[in-house]
Write a protein that holds these residues in place. Structure first.
Motif, PDB file in Angstrom:
ATOM      1  N   GLU A   1       0.761   3.510   2.245  1.00  0.00           N
ATOM      2  CA  GLU A   1       1.272   3.676   3.609  1.00  0.00           C
ATOM      3  C   GLU A   1       2.628   2.986   3.769  1.00  0.00           C
ATOM      4  OE1 GLU A   1      -0.084   2.820   8.252  1.00  0.00           O
ATOM      5  OE2 GLU A   1      -1.291   2.058   6.588  1.00  0.00           O
ATOM      6  N   LYS A   2       2.741   1.768   3.257  1.00  0.00           N
ATOM      7  CA  LYS A   2       4.013   1.046   3.333  1.00  0.00           C
ATOM      8  C   LYS A   2       5.081   1.720   2.473  1.00  0.00           C
ATOM      9  CE  LYS A   2       1.746  -3.422   4.145  1.00  0.00           C
ATOM     10  NZ  LYS A   2       1.463  -4.770   3.585  1.00  0.00           N
TER      11      LYS A   2
ATOM     12  N   SER B   1       6.293   4.911   4.156  1.00  0.00           N
ATOM     13  CA  SER B   1       7.127   4.559   5.299  1.00  0.00           C
ATOM     14  C   SER B   1       8.533   4.181   4.846  1.00  0.00           C
ATOM     15  CB  SER B   1       6.489   3.408   6.070  1.00  0.00           C
ATOM     16  OG  SER B   1       7.339   2.952   7.102  1.00  0.00           O
TER      17      SER B   1
ATOM     18  N   THR C   1       0.814  -1.210   0.000  1.00  0.00           N
ATOM     19  CA  THR C   1       0.000   0.000   0.000  1.00  0.00           C
ATOM     20  C   THR C   1       0.851   1.265   0.000  1.00  0.00           C
ATOM     21  OG1 THR C   1      -0.055   0.045   2.407  1.00  0.00           O
ATOM     22  CG2 THR C   1      -1.785  -1.214   1.290  1.00  0.00           C
TER      23      THR C   1
END
Length: 446
Positions: free
Chosen positions: A153-154, A157, A151
């Motif tokens: 988000e990953k 990060s 995703t």
């Protein structure tokens, strides 16, 4: 089914070119006969005419044959669509390829920098950002569908914590991560999904009605089954939350892919045409095999090209702007046909040796199972499952190997061979890997 018109064009085409004494039709049949692939679809455009070829099975179990409308996963050829989208937005002044990507990242997300230099859109599109092929926080729930659950988000990060190992722009390094990120960024520029941008900006204008993102749960009767050796594999699917769609998520057929290549071959002067022309321009010398890279597209001499691969498919798309010639090859196997694609575009580029597999007794295959150390920290593990021998090198995916004799084997996914040798007592002593002109020997571990 090949149309009457295509058949007429095919007959005319036969007089144009036998390759090394064989017709194109014979070359394709050879790849089926030697179990390179269950099925293959090809489109060739030359002298203003397009010819389609279709051989073998889209679905072996149900004996469903390939035709020019059969859908295949095109894998990384998707990247050229992604870079064309970025080039389109640049043509419209919505971004510059020289813009730092940081400008379009969410607040709180920091793109890595090095030596006071920031990663730009051009760096991502020409594989020189310094980002790795894949992120180290990618741990798919299903190994046979690896990108569906990675995703944004990953991704964000990873970006915020990654330290670049080399200066930005200094070296070519093919990166699925970088191209997935580029797909996310063009979506953020327009505040639309990658899927929507692809449809509205490229597929709809070019009337590519059989090309789309391979989303989960999609079902039809026209998609090929992918194969690894003789084993059917699951399709790679790309959910809306997957941030890697721009790296390899497209499903298409040879008819639509030829439409795409012809648009690249004769791009015109509208925004899309100018974007395509811009994407073909060399940005970096890769440093080997007379190869350069533009925005996504690779350039070998006069040939502009890209290939692709997923769990059970391989693809090739290339064109020569001077000859006004284009070639698409789609297979439903892990053995590609890049060599044939290049050879059709330029007869001086040689074809690979097509090997015919032989049957080796199960007991002999079992004797090869084990681990072999090439260097400290780098091993090749040999395994046997359902009478099929496979190898897996350290930190690399498993690959099937096929016998050409009792002791010599070859890979289909890359040009490489394996040989097993015995000690004086007749036991298997070592493995030799032949690849890229090297012979790497590994002793069998006790």
């Amino acid at each position: 089914m090949i149309t009457i018109r295509a058949l007429i064009l095919f007959i005319a085409f036969l007089s144009w070119m036998p390759t090394c004494g064989q017709t194109v039709e014979a070359r394709l049949q050879e790849r089926l006969d030697t179990e390179e692939t269950p099925g293959i679809a090809v489109a060739i455009h030359q002298n203003g005419k397009t010819t389609y070829y279709a051989f073998g099975y889209a679905d072996v179990a149900n004996q469903r044959r390939v035709d020019s409308k059969t859908l295949f996963e095109i894998g990384s050829i998707t990247k050229t669509f992604t870079t064309t989208l970025a080039a389109q937005l640049a043509e419209e002044g919505k971004l510059s390829v020289k813009d730092p990507i940081q400008k379009f990242l969410p607040q709180g997300v920091t793109a890595p920098t090095r030596a006071d230099k920031a990663i730009t859109f051009e760096d991502l599109a020409s594989a020189r950002s310094g980002l790795p092929r894949l992120p180290d926080n990618m741990h798919p729930a299903a190994e046979d569908n690896p990108y569906i659950d990675y995703t944004e988000e990953k991704l964000f990060s990873f970006l915020s914590t990654y330290a670049l190992p080399r200066d930005i722009g200094s070296q070519y390094e093919y990166s699925n991560l970088g191209m997935g990120l580029l797909g996310v960024l063009v979506g953020r520029v327009e505040n639309k999904s990658y899927r929507e941008l692809l449809s509205t900006r490229i597929l709809t204008p070019l009337k590519m009605k059989s090309t789309f993102m391979n989303n989960p749960g999609r079902s039809d009767n026209n998609s090929a089954i992918g194969y690894s050796g003789k084993r059917a594999v699951q399709p790679w699917t790309w959910a809306d939350q997957s941030c890697m769609q721009g790296a390899g998520g497209i499903l298409s057929n040879v008819e639509d892919m030829m439409t795409y290549l012809l648009a690249n071959l004769n791009p015109g002067t509208n925004t899309l045409g100018r974007a395509m022309t811009n994407a073909h321009q060399s940005r970096l010398d890769i440093g080997r095999n007379n190869m350069k890279i533009g925005l996504g597209w690779h350039i070998r001499g006069k040939i502009v090209w890209h290939n692709g691969g997923t769990g059970g498919f391989r693809s090739f798309a290339g064109f020569d702007p001077e000859k006004k010639m284009a070639v698409v090859i789609l297979t439903n196997s892990t053995a590609g046909a890049d060599d044939l694609g290049f050879h059709l575009l330029d007869e001086t580029i040689p074809l690979k040796k097509i090997r015919r597999p032989v049957t080796v007794p199960s007991g002999i295959l079992q004797s090869y199972v084990g681990k072999y150390e090439i260097t400290p920290g780098f091993q090749i593990e040999v395994s046997l499952e359902n009478e099929q021998l496979s190898i897996q090198a350290t930190n690399q995916p498993k690959a099937e190997i096929f016998a050409e004799s009792e002791v010599k084997f070859y890979l289909k996914i890359v040009e490489a061979q394996i040989e097993f040798t015995k000690n004086e007592q007749g036991g298997i002593e070592k493995l030799i890997l032949y690849q890229n002109g090297q012979a790497l020997s590994g002793l069998r571990l006790k």
